[in-house]
Enzyme design. Structure first.
Site, PDB file in Angstrom:
ATOM      1  N   GLY A   1      37.031   6.904 -60.051  1.00 45.93           N
ATOM      2  CA  GLY A   1      37.067   5.500 -60.725  1.00 45.93           C
ATOM      3  C   GLY A   1      35.952   5.288 -61.121  1.00 45.93           C
ATOM      4  N   TYR A   2      35.666   3.983 -60.942  1.00 45.34           N
ATOM      5  CA  TYR A   2      34.863   3.379 -61.266  1.00 45.34           C
ATOM      6  C   TYR A   2      32.697   3.567 -60.087  1.00 45.34           C
ATOM      7  CZ  TYR A   2      37.020  -0.361 -63.976  1.00 45.34           C
ATOM      8  OH  TYR A   2      37.858  -0.408 -65.234  1.00 45.34           O
TER       9      TYR A   2
ATOM     10  N   CYS B   1      34.136  -6.029 -55.370  1.00 48.78           N
ATOM     11  CA  CYS B   1      33.639  -5.196 -54.186  1.00 48.78           C
ATOM     12  C   CYS B   1      32.817  -6.647 -53.342  1.00 48.78           C
ATOM     13  CB  CYS B   1      31.990  -4.128 -54.248  1.00 48.78           C
ATOM     14  SG  CYS B   1      32.262  -2.621 -55.008  1.00 48.78           S
TER      15      CYS B   1
ATOM     16  N   GLY C   1      38.798  10.807 -56.446  1.00 51.74           N
ATOM     17  CA  GLY C   1      38.585   9.165 -56.189  1.00 51.74           C
ATOM     18  C   GLY C   1      37.592   9.327 -58.247  1.00 51.74           C
TER      19      GLY C   1
ATOM     20  N   THR D   1      32.606   2.653 -49.613  1.00 52.01           N
ATOM     21  CA  THR D   1      32.113   1.859 -49.031  1.00 52.01           C
ATOM     22  C   THR D   1      33.413   1.849 -48.038  1.00 52.01           C
ATOM     23  OG1 THR D   1      30.917  -0.140 -51.181  1.00 52.01           O
ATOM     24  CG2 THR D   1      31.356  -1.062 -48.477  1.00 52.01           C
TER      25      THR D   1
ATOM     26  N   ALA E   1      25.866  -0.874 -60.405  1.00 48.65           N
ATOM     27  CA  ALA E   1      26.613  -2.384 -59.865  1.00 48.65           C
ATOM     28  C   ALA E   1      27.359  -2.036 -61.846  1.00 48.65           C
ATOM     29  CB  ALA E   1      25.328  -3.909 -60.603  1.00 48.65           C
TER      30      ALA E   1
ATOM     31  N   GLN F   1      33.892  -9.716 -52.778  1.00 49.26           N
ATOM     32  CA  GLN F   1      35.139 -10.858 -51.413  1.00 49.26           C
ATOM     33  C   GLN F   1      35.480  -9.154 -50.091  1.00 49.26           C
ATOM     34  OE1 GLN F   1      37.903 -14.006 -53.135  1.00 49.26           O
ATOM     35  NE2 GLN F   1      39.256 -12.180 -51.904  1.00 49.26           N
TER      36      GLN F   1
ATOM     37  N   VAL G   1      30.840 -19.417 -62.598  1.00 45.41           N
ATOM     38  CA  VAL G   1      32.148 -19.642 -61.885  1.00 45.41           C
ATOM     39  C   VAL G   1      32.481 -19.190 -61.000  1.00 45.41           C
ATOM     40  CG1 VAL G   1      32.996 -18.373 -63.607  1.00 45.41           C
ATOM     41  CG2 VAL G   1      34.349 -19.952 -62.795  1.00 45.41           C
TER      42      VAL G   1
HETATM   43  P1  NAD Z   1      38.896   3.081 -58.018  1.00 42.05           P
HETATM   44  O1  NAD Z   1      40.062   2.208 -57.713  1.00 42.05           O
HETATM   45  O2  NAD Z   1      38.366   2.620 -59.941  1.00 42.05           O
HETATM   46  O3  NAD Z   1      39.042   4.470 -57.678  1.00 42.05           O
HETATM   47  C1  NAD Z   1      39.867   5.194 -56.498  1.00 42.05           C
HETATM   48  C2  NAD Z   1      40.224   6.225 -56.908  1.00 42.05           C
HETATM   49  O4  NAD Z   1      40.875   6.746 -56.116  1.00 42.05           O
HETATM   50  C3  NAD Z   1      41.352   5.786 -57.659  1.00 42.05           C
HETATM   51  O5  NAD Z   1      41.383   6.278 -59.402  1.00 42.05           O
HETATM   52  C4  NAD Z   1      42.781   6.102 -56.930  1.00 42.05           C
HETATM   53  O6  NAD Z   1      43.878   6.751 -57.799  1.00 42.05           O
HETATM   54  C5  NAD Z   1      42.200   7.381 -56.201  1.00 42.05           C
HETATM   55  N1  NAD Z   1      42.522   7.777 -54.978  1.00 42.05           N
HETATM   56  C6  NAD Z   1      42.744   7.337 -54.132  1.00 42.05           C
HETATM   57  N2  NAD Z   1      43.593   7.872 -52.939  1.00 42.05           N
HETATM   58  C7  NAD Z   1      43.758   9.382 -53.608  1.00 42.05           C
HETATM   59  C8  NAD Z   1      43.360  10.353 -52.740  1.00 42.05           C
HETATM   60  N3  NAD Z   1      44.025  10.254 -51.452  1.00 42.05           N
HETATM   61  N4  NAD Z   1      43.242  11.236 -53.815  1.00 42.05           N
HETATM   62  C9  NAD Z   1      42.833  11.621 -54.823  1.00 42.05           C
HETATM   63  N5  NAD Z   1      42.627  10.205 -55.449  1.00 42.05           N
HETATM   64  C10 NAD Z   1      42.812   9.094 -54.740  1.00 42.05           C
HETATM   65  O7  NAD Z   1      37.438   2.199 -57.074  1.00 42.05           O
HETATM   66  P2  NAD Z   1      35.836   2.428 -57.671  1.00 42.05           P
HETATM   67  O8  NAD Z   1      35.670   1.027 -57.639  1.00 42.05           O
HETATM   68  O9  NAD Z   1      36.028   3.805 -57.683  1.00 42.05           O
HETATM   69  O10 NAD Z   1      35.628   1.449 -55.542  1.00 42.05           O
HETATM   70  C11 NAD Z   1      35.853   3.645 -54.669  1.00 42.05           C
HETATM   71  C12 NAD Z   1      34.876   3.129 -53.287  1.00 42.05           C
HETATM   72  O11 NAD Z   1      33.646   2.727 -53.955  1.00 42.05           O
HETATM   73  C13 NAD Z   1      35.179   2.224 -52.815  1.00 42.05           C
HETATM   74  O12 NAD Z   1      35.359   2.188 -51.322  1.00 42.05           O
HETATM   75  C14 NAD Z   1      34.209   0.120 -53.080  1.00 42.05           C
HETATM   76  O13 NAD Z   1      33.871  -0.582 -52.536  1.00 42.05           O
HETATM   77  C15 NAD Z   1      33.199   1.513 -53.704  1.00 42.05           C
HETATM   78  N6  NAD Z   1      31.612   1.502 -54.177  1.00 42.05           N
HETATM   79  C16 NAD Z   1      32.602   0.667 -55.399  1.00 42.05           C
HETATM   80  C17 NAD Z   1      31.538   0.002 -56.464  1.00 42.05           C
HETATM   81  C18 NAD Z   1      32.127  -0.648 -57.743  1.00 42.05           C
HETATM   82  O14 NAD Z   1      31.626  -1.295 -58.242  1.00 42.05           O
HETATM   83  N7  NAD Z   1      33.677  -0.282 -58.329  1.00 42.05           N
HETATM   84  C19 NAD Z   1      30.033   0.381 -56.912  1.00 42.05           C
HETATM   85  C20 NAD Z   1      29.927   0.514 -55.034  1.00 42.05           C
HETATM   86  C21 NAD Z   1      31.155   1.224 -54.097  1.00 42.05           C
HETATM   87  C1  UDX Z   2      28.194  -5.096 -56.479  1.00 41.05           C
HETATM   88  C2  UDX Z   2      26.612  -4.976 -56.096  1.00 41.05           C
HETATM   89  O1  UDX Z   2      25.841  -5.260 -56.661  1.00 41.05           O
HETATM   90  C3  UDX Z   2      26.356  -3.573 -56.511  1.00 41.05           C
HETATM   91  O2  UDX Z   2      25.192  -2.855 -55.874  1.00 41.05           O
HETATM   92  C4  UDX Z   2      27.172  -2.842 -55.614  1.00 41.05           C
HETATM   93  O3  UDX Z   2      27.109  -1.213 -55.819  1.00 41.05           O
HETATM   94  C5  UDX Z   2      29.193  -2.961 -56.151  1.00 41.05           C
HETATM   95  O4  UDX Z   2      28.488  -4.486 -56.391  1.00 41.05           O
HETATM   96  P1  UDX Z   2      28.920  -4.989 -59.253  1.00 41.05           P
HETATM   97  O5  UDX Z   2      30.176  -5.540 -58.150  1.00 41.05           O
HETATM   98  O6  UDX Z   2      29.561  -4.468 -59.911  1.00 41.05           O
HETATM   99  O7  UDX Z   2      28.205  -4.630 -58.253  1.00 41.05           O
HETATM  100  O8  UDX Z   2      28.295  -6.737 -59.980  1.00 41.05           O
HETATM  101  P2  UDX Z   2      27.462  -7.972 -60.010  1.00 41.05           P
HETATM  102  O9  UDX Z   2      26.325  -7.757 -60.316  1.00 41.05           O
HETATM  103  O10 UDX Z   2      26.607  -7.381 -58.421  1.00 41.05           O
HETATM  104  O11 UDX Z   2      27.995  -8.682 -60.264  1.00 41.05           O
HETATM  105  C6  UDX Z   2      28.886  -8.794 -59.281  1.00 41.05           C
HETATM  106  C7  UDX Z   2      29.463 -10.702 -59.561  1.00 41.05           C
HETATM  107  O12 UDX Z   2      28.470 -11.223 -58.960  1.00 41.05           O
HETATM  108  C8  UDX Z   2      29.973 -10.885 -60.647  1.00 41.05           C
HETATM  109  O13 UDX Z   2      31.336 -11.974 -60.814  1.00 41.05           O
HETATM  110  C9  UDX Z   2      28.832 -11.379 -61.537  1.00 41.05           C
HETATM  111  O14 UDX Z   2      28.715 -12.328 -62.299  1.00 41.05           O
HETATM  112  C10 UDX Z   2      28.546 -12.237 -60.598  1.00 41.05           C
HETATM  113  N1  UDX Z   2      26.770 -12.628 -60.330  1.00 41.05           N
HETATM  114  C11 UDX Z   2      25.613 -11.996 -59.783  1.00 41.05           C
HETATM  115  C12 UDX Z   2      26.436 -14.183 -60.955  1.00 41.05           C
HETATM  116  O15 UDX Z   2      27.220 -15.100 -60.602  1.00 41.05           O
HETATM  117  N2  UDX Z   2      25.452 -14.438 -60.497  1.00 41.05           N
HETATM  118  C13 UDX Z   2      24.163 -13.749 -60.919  1.00 41.05           C
HETATM  119  O16 UDX Z   2      22.875 -14.346 -60.376  1.00 41.05           O
HETATM  120  C14 UDX Z   2      24.755 -12.871 -60.323  1.00 41.05           C
END
Ligand code: NAD
Ligand code: UDX
Length: 464
Positions: A12-13, A276, A10, A133, A165, A278, A270
């Protein structure tokens, strides 16, 4: 066990930034990030490092430093699994859109696919780390899949949820409040200790917390639920402020100075967005219901209900203020990303507000410094509420904010990008339809200044 080879499934982000930091801080470890998405991996490997697929301050420099040295991006998932001692699963876990638990439960199909692929490829013992997650007790299911392959390979499962975040990912990873690692604490500590050792390369030991697997998995959902709850709580108060003449910014300051409450995450808006909050709360609600804990489920569901209300309320205020009709009117959106300093738009409040206003036959002009037209259209298409043709007719995406605002009846601020504060608002005013309305969904602009320029300015949670 000393780890020298890591694979992360993965890119991703989470996977991309997390592995870039591990590679930077642990030059003795070879880190390979793999993904099925060919386009995404190509972007991570782009010669011009500013083209990497994720916009995060500081990330491209990190990638430039480590890529090709001990950080690699590849689509060859099997090879990377085979070579690694430790495999991070960092794939997406979205809300299910079909079948049992539709609209609530986490869709674990990508996780299961990873587990099955690891099971089929592994020829020697592996440590498998849950970075995604996940619902509490998912490690049990993963272990079950891995242990039933009959090839004699031993798997150890750890939970290591990510708390970064977006927009501050690099700083959050460099200086985390804590790193959480869940594992088998009785005996078999070797796997757990080897992951602690990796983080100890840059994180002070007292910030590396070890717990049992289930506490770790559930802590991640809990942290996001608490954070989102704060936003919904302050947003609930914002509506009451608008009715009573109190000012939500003053409220936040006043309660935030109480050290038991603290000042962070009290910014009325807003509505929260992002991939994450929702999803994780809905998942928590689903888990609680599955154990028959209906009061627990209802309690947390209210956080999402309040957030939906806040987004709808913002959109309906625009319509009401514009004399109950926006039909044929141009409404400029400043910002489309779910927060500043990211190009991520998943669950952004802008999408729902836009959808609402399109139903009211408005024409939406979008400007976001990091979001491209294709993404805006995709976000609307994903809602499935109108055809692509209608979307293209209803929305124009601009590369220049002044063009987006030209001749608009109203401007809505959906993201708190810093640059919005620095705009020449007088020039914007001169080029708009009059009265010139501004709906500041992020409370970023100076109300007094806006009013003195002639705008009809409304913010969240105050009556100016
Ligand atoms: P993302 O969608 O950006 O990245 C996930 C990647 O995994 C995608 O590029 C997809 O193509 C790849 N993928 C899916 N199945 C696969 C497979 N079988 N083999 C290889 N690649 C595969 O997702 P994300 O935002 O990086 O989130 C990943 C996880 O981390 C989620 O569970 C999310 O809840 C959690 N998380 C996200 C954040 C955040 O800020 N985005 C923060 C903390 C935790
Ligand atoms: C969140 C968690 O903060 C992080 O720890 C987890 O790993 C992933 O989910 P993220 O969604 O990237 O991170 O951003 P975050 O800064 O938490 O903001 C989430 C949303 O809440 C945004 O739309 C932000 O604008 C909003 N927000 C945040 C508010 O409206 N008010 C605030 O005071 C803080």
């Amino acid at each position: 066990m000393k780890i020298t080879s890591i694979c992360c499934i993965g890119a991703g982000y989470v996977g991309g930034p997390t592995m870039a930091i591990i590679a930077q801080k642990c030059p003795h470890i070879k880190v390979t990030v793999v993904d099925l998405n060919v386009e995404r991996i190509a972007a991570w490997n782009d010669k011009d490092v500013t083209n990497i697929p994720i916009y995060e301050p500081g990330l491209s420099d990190l990638v430039a430093e480590a890529r090709g040295r001990n950080l690699f991006f590849s689509t060859d998932v099997e090879k990377a699994i085979d070579e690694a001692q430790m495999i991070f699963i960092s794939v997406n876990t979205p809300t299910k859109t079909y079948g049992l638990g539709k609209g609530m439960a986490a869709d674990l199909k990508y996780i299961e696919l990873c587990a099955r692929q690891i099971a089929s490829v592994a020829k020697d013992n592996k440590i498998v780390v849950e970075k995604s997650t996940l619902p509490v007790r998912t490690a049990e299911a993963i272990k079950n899949i891995l242990d039933n392959t009959g090839n004699g390979v031993q798997f150890q499962i750890l939970s290591n949820p990510e708390f970064l975040a977006e927009g501050t990912a690099v700083q959050d990873l460099l200086f985390p409040d804590r790193v959480l690692i869940g594992g088998n604490l009785e005996g078999e500590r070797e796997a757990l200790d080897s992951l602690v050792e990796i983080y100890a390369n840059w994180v002070p030991k007292e910030r590396i917390l070890t717990t049992n697997l289930w506490s770790s998995e559930l802590s991640k959902l809990t942290a996001n639920a608490f954070l989102a709850q704060r936003v919904s709580s302050i947003n609930a108060m914002s509506e009451l402020c608008e009715k009573t003449g109190a000012d939500v910014n003053e409220l936040s300051r006043a309660i935030g100075m109480d050290s038991r409450i603290g000042p962070k995450f009290l910014k009325a808006s807003v509505g929260f967005g992002g991939s994450c909050f929702q999803k994780d709360i809905l998942n928590l609600v689903y888990i609680a219901k599955s154990y028959g804990l209906n009061e627990v489920a209802d309690y947390w569901e209210q956080v999402v209900i309040m957030n939906d209300h806040q987004k709808r309320r913002f959109a309906s205020t625009i319509v009401q203020t514009l004399y109950n009709t926006v039909s044929g009117k141009k409404i400029a959106f400043l910002g489309w990303a779910f927060k500043k300093d990211t190009n991520d738009t998943r669950e952004s409040a802008a999408i729902n507000v836009c959808d609402y206003l399109l139903h009211e036959q408005a024409h939406i002009a979008v400007y976001d410094p990091q979001v491209k037209e294709k993404k805006v259209f995709n976000d609307l298409q994903y809602l499935d509420s109108r055809s692509l043709e209608e979307i293209e007719k209803g929305i124009t995406v601009f590369e220049d904010p002044y063009e987006a605002c030209k001749d608009a009846h109203a401007i809505a601020i959906l993201t708190e990008w810093d640059e919005f504060k620095a705009y020449d608002w007088e020039k914007i005013y001169d080029n708009m339809q009059k009265p010139a309305f501004v709906f500041d969904g992020r409370n970023v602009l100076d109300a007094k200044k806006m009013v003195s320029l002639g705008f009809v300015y409304s913010a969240i949670g105050s009556t100016n």
